[in-house]
Design a protein around this motif. Structure first.
Motif, PDB file in Angstrom:
ATOM      1  N   VAL A   1       6.430  10.416   1.981  1.00  0.00           N
ATOM      2  CA  VAL A   1       5.165   9.692   1.859  1.00  0.00           C
ATOM      3  C   VAL A   1       4.799   9.031   3.192  1.00  0.00           C
ATOM      4  O   VAL A   1       3.627   8.973   3.579  1.00  0.00           O
ATOM      5  CB  VAL A   1       5.252   8.634   0.746  1.00  0.00           C
ATOM      6  CG1 VAL A   1       4.014   7.730   0.751  1.00  0.00           C
ATOM      7  CG2 VAL A   1       5.393   9.304  -0.616  1.00  0.00           C
TER       8      VAL A   1
ATOM      9  N   GLN B   1       2.205   1.761  -3.418  1.00  0.00           N
ATOM     10  CA  GLN B   1       1.152   2.259  -4.305  1.00  0.00           C
ATOM     11  C   GLN B   1       1.025   3.771  -4.188  1.00  0.00           C
ATOM     12  O   GLN B   1       0.925   4.487  -5.190  1.00  0.00           O
ATOM     13  CB  GLN B   1      -0.174   1.587  -3.954  1.00  0.00           C
ATOM     14  CG  GLN B   1      -1.334   1.995  -4.852  1.00  0.00           C
ATOM     15  CD  GLN B   1      -2.635   1.354  -4.428  1.00  0.00           C
ATOM     16  OE1 GLN B   1      -2.937   1.246  -3.240  1.00  0.00           O
ATOM     17  NE2 GLN B   1      -3.416   0.894  -5.399  1.00  0.00           N
ATOM     18  N   ARG B   2       1.033   4.287  -2.949  1.00  0.00           N
ATOM     19  CA  ARG B   2       0.964   5.733  -2.752  1.00  0.00           C
ATOM     20  C   ARG B   2       2.213   6.427  -3.300  1.00  0.00           C
ATOM     21  O   ARG B   2       2.141   7.510  -3.887  1.00  0.00           O
ATOM     22  CB  ARG B   2       0.789   6.059  -1.266  1.00  0.00           C
ATOM     23  CG  ARG B   2      -0.596   5.749  -0.737  1.00  0.00           C
ATOM     24  CD  ARG B   2      -0.799   6.293   0.666  1.00  0.00           C
ATOM     25  NE  ARG B   2      -0.089   5.509   1.669  1.00  0.00           N
ATOM     26  CZ  ARG B   2       0.735   6.003   2.571  1.00  0.00           C
ATOM     27  NH1 ARG B   2       1.011   7.309   2.585  1.00  0.00           N
ATOM     28  NH2 ARG B   2       1.318   5.221   3.471  1.00  0.00           N
ATOM     29  N   PHE B   3       3.364   5.785  -3.094  1.00  0.00           N
ATOM     30  CA  PHE B   3       4.616   6.357  -3.583  1.00  0.00           C
ATOM     31  C   PHE B   3       4.611   6.443  -5.109  1.00  0.00           C
ATOM     32  O   PHE B   3       5.002   7.469  -5.682  1.00  0.00           O
ATOM     33  CB  PHE B   3       5.793   5.500  -3.105  1.00  0.00           C
ATOM     34  CG  PHE B   3       7.138   5.985  -3.564  1.00  0.00           C
ATOM     35  CD1 PHE B   3       7.774   7.025  -2.913  1.00  0.00           C
ATOM     36  CD2 PHE B   3       7.765   5.409  -4.659  1.00  0.00           C
ATOM     37  CE1 PHE B   3       9.016   7.486  -3.335  1.00  0.00           C
ATOM     38  CE2 PHE B   3       8.997   5.863  -5.097  1.00  0.00           C
ATOM     39  CZ  PHE B   3       9.625   6.900  -4.427  1.00  0.00           C
ATOM     40  N   ARG B   4       4.151   5.384  -5.754  1.00  0.00           N
ATOM     41  CA  ARG B   4       4.136   5.387  -7.227  1.00  0.00           C
ATOM     42  C   ARG B   4       3.171   6.435  -7.776  1.00  0.00           C
ATOM     43  O   ARG B   4       3.428   7.044  -8.817  1.00  0.00           O
ATOM     44  CB  ARG B   4       3.767   4.004  -7.744  1.00  0.00           C
ATOM     45  CG  ARG B   4       3.768   3.916  -9.274  1.00  0.00           C
ATOM     46  CD  ARG B   4       3.604   2.495  -9.757  1.00  0.00           C
ATOM     47  NE  ARG B   4       3.611   2.438 -11.211  1.00  0.00           N
ATOM     48  CZ  ARG B   4       4.705   2.473 -11.967  1.00  0.00           C
ATOM     49  NH1 ARG B   4       5.895   2.579 -11.378  1.00  0.00           N
ATOM     50  NH2 ARG B   4       4.638   2.415 -13.281  1.00  0.00           N
ATOM     51  N   ALA B   5       2.059   6.645  -7.066  1.00  0.00           N
ATOM     52  CA  ALA B   5       1.108   7.652  -7.519  1.00  0.00           C
ATOM     53  C   ALA B   5       1.746   9.041  -7.537  1.00  0.00           C
ATOM     54  O   ALA B   5       1.423   9.876  -8.393  1.00  0.00           O
ATOM     55  CB  ALA B   5      -0.129   7.647  -6.621  1.00  0.00           C
ATOM     56  N   ARG B   6       2.646   9.291  -6.610  1.00  0.00           N
ATOM     57  CA  ARG B   6       3.318  10.593  -6.544  1.00  0.00           C
ATOM     58  C   ARG B   6       4.552  10.660  -7.431  1.00  0.00           C
ATOM     59  O   ARG B   6       4.887  11.716  -7.966  1.00  0.00           O
ATOM     60  CB  ARG B   6       3.737  10.904  -5.099  1.00  0.00           C
ATOM     61  CG  ARG B   6       2.598  11.088  -4.125  1.00  0.00           C
ATOM     62  CD  ARG B   6       3.149  11.665  -2.825  1.00  0.00           C
ATOM     63  NE  ARG B   6       2.214  11.557  -1.724  1.00  0.00           N
ATOM     64  CZ  ARG B   6       2.451  11.987  -0.496  1.00  0.00           C
ATOM     65  NH1 ARG B   6       3.613  12.577  -0.216  1.00  0.00           N
ATOM     66  NH2 ARG B   6       1.552  11.840   0.465  1.00  0.00           N
TER      67      ARG B   6
ATOM     68  N   GLU C   1       0.833  -1.201   0.000  1.00  0.00           N
ATOM     69  CA  GLU C   1       0.000   0.000   0.000  1.00  0.00           C
ATOM     70  C   GLU C   1       0.871   1.256   0.000  1.00  0.00           C
ATOM     71  O   GLU C   1       0.567   2.246  -0.687  1.00  0.00           O
ATOM     72  CB  GLU C   1      -0.925  -0.007   1.221  1.00  0.00           C
ATOM     73  CG  GLU C   1      -1.960   1.109   1.247  1.00  0.00           C
ATOM     74  CD  GLU C   1      -1.436   2.406   1.857  1.00  0.00           C
ATOM     75  OE1 GLU C   1      -1.976   3.488   1.521  1.00  0.00           O
ATOM     76  OE2 GLU C   1      -0.475   2.336   2.657  1.00  0.00           O
ATOM     77  N   LEU C   2       1.967   1.231   0.759  1.00  0.00           N
ATOM     78  CA  LEU C   2       2.892   2.356   0.786  1.00  0.00           C
ATOM     79  C   LEU C   2       3.476   2.603  -0.595  1.00  0.00           C
ATOM     80  O   LEU C   2       3.532   3.739  -1.079  1.00  0.00           O
ATOM     81  CB  LEU C   2       4.018   2.088   1.789  1.00  0.00           C
ATOM     82  CG  LEU C   2       5.215   3.044   1.730  1.00  0.00           C
ATOM     83  CD1 LEU C   2       4.796   4.454   2.128  1.00  0.00           C
ATOM     84  CD2 LEU C   2       6.344   2.534   2.618  1.00  0.00           C
TER      85      LEU C   2
END
Length: 297
Positions: A289, A111-116, A108-109
Motif C-alpha cells: 500500500v 484507511q487505504r489499507f483497511r479498504a484493501r 490516511e494510510l
C-alpha cells in the motif's frame, strides 16, 4: 493441552483475575477455571497463585506464559499464511508510531489499507524510536515509523528512509527571538531548554547538534510527548528544537508559539522499519500500500 487453554492462561495472566479473563474470552468463569486446572494437572505444576483477592503467576506460570504466547502467535501466523496463499490477507498488523511522525499521514494510510484488507486487525502503539525498533526485533511489532538523527539507521531490521527534515527553534510568541530571520546554536545555547527524555533518539538529535558545535546547554524540562513540550514553551518555561514538518502545522494554529529557522540545527530522517525475518502477509500488504518494493524477507 490445546490452544484454547493457552489463550485462557494468557488472559488470566494479563487481567490477573479469573472473572475478567472469562469475560475477555467469552466463556463462563467455571469453564475457564476448570480448563486451567486441567492444564495444571497435566503439566504437574501450578501456573497461578490464587487467593480471594489476588491472582499472580508462579515462576512455572511465567515460564509457560512466554512459550504459550509464542505458540499462539505461530498459530495465528499459520492461519494468516494459509489465507494469504488463497489470496486473502488476514491476521494482525502491529504498527509502531513516534508522536512526531510527519512523512506519512498514518490514519490516511490505514484507511487505504483497511479498504484493501478489511480482515486484518490493526494494533497501534506509540513510543520512542529505539523502543519501537526493539519491539520489531522481539516480534511484538510488525512495522514502525521512526525519527532518527540524520546519519543513524535502525539496527537489526529492514528500513527505508521516507523523508529528511530539519529542526526549527520553537519559542514563546513574546520571546526576544520571536520574529528573527534565523539563529545559530551558539546564539541560543544559553537559553533554558525543553526537550525529550535523555537517552532517546528524539533527544539525541539535538544533543548531537550541540555537541558537534562544541556547545553545552541547560535542559531544565524533559517530556515524553511533543504536546507537553509545546505547552511548556507556551507558558514561557523554555524553548525547544523540534522537527519542522511536525511542528509547523501545529504552530500555525497556536498564537502562543513562534518558529525560527536554525542555521546549524539538528537534522533527522524519518524511516519505515519492519522485520527482516519472514515478514507476515499483513506486513507485506502494508508495504505494498505504501509502494515499498524493497526486500520483504
Amino acid at each position: 493441552m490445546d490452544l484454547q487453554q493457552m489463550r485462557y492462561v494468557v488472559a488470566v495472566a494479563e487481567t490477573r483475575n479469573f472473572t475478567r479473563a472469562a469475560e475477555r474470552c467469552s466463556v463462563v468463569q467455571s469453564s475457564l477455571s476448570h480448563r486451567i486446572a486441567s492444564l495444571e494437572r497435566e503439566l504437574g505444576v501450578t501456573l497461578f497463585a490464587r487467593s480471594s483477592r489476588r491472582t499472580e503467576l508462579t515462576s512455572a506460570g511465567a515460564a509457560f506464559l512466554a512459550r504459550a504466547r509464542e505458540c499462539l502467535a505461530a498459530a495465528d501466523r499459520a492461519v494468516a499464511d494459509a489465507a494469504a496463499a488463497a489470496g486473502v490477507v488476514r491476521g494482525r498488523l502491529a504498527v509502531g508510531v513516534i508522536v512526531t511522525t510527519a512523512a506519512v499521514d498514518v490514519p490516511e494510510l490505514l484507511q487505504r489499507f483497511r479498504a484493501r484488507h478489511p480482515d486484518v486487525r490493526v494494533l497501534l502503539r506509540a513510543g520512542g524510536s529505539d523502543e519501537l525498533v526493539a519491539a520489531i526485533r522481539a516480534g511484538d511489532l510488525d512495522v514502525a515509523f521512526l525519527g532518527l538523527p540524520e546519519d543513524a539507521r535502525p539496527a537489526g531490521v529492514e528500513s527505508l528512509v521516507l523523508d529528511h527534515d530539519e529542526h526549527v527553534l520553537v519559542v514563546p510568541a513574546g520571546h526576544r527571538l520571536a520574529g528573527a530571520r534565523r539563529v545559530t546554536l551558539r546564539e541560543v545555547a544559553g537559553e533554558t531548554f525543553v526537550d525529550f527524555v535523555a537517552g532517546t533518539a528524539a533527544r539525541a538529535q539535538s544533543d548531537q547538534a550541540f555537541a558537534a558545535a562544541g556547545l553545552a546547554r541547560d535542559v531544565a524540562y524533559e517530556a515524553g510527548v511533543a504536546e507537553l513540550i509545546t505547552r511548556l514553551i507556551a507558558r514561557e518555561l523554555g524553548i525547544a528544537l523540534l522537527p519542522s514538518a511536525f511542528i509547523r502545522p501545529l504552530a500555525a494554529d497556536d498564537p502562543a508559539l513562534a518558529l525560527v529557522p536554525v542555521v546549524d540545527g539538528p537534522r533527522r530522517v524519518e524511516c519505515l522499519a519492519w522485520s527482516r525475518f519472514n515478514p507476515s502477509p499483513a506486513t507485506r500488504a502494508l508495504l505494498d500500500v505504501l509502494g515499498v518494493r524493497g526486500p520483504t524477507g
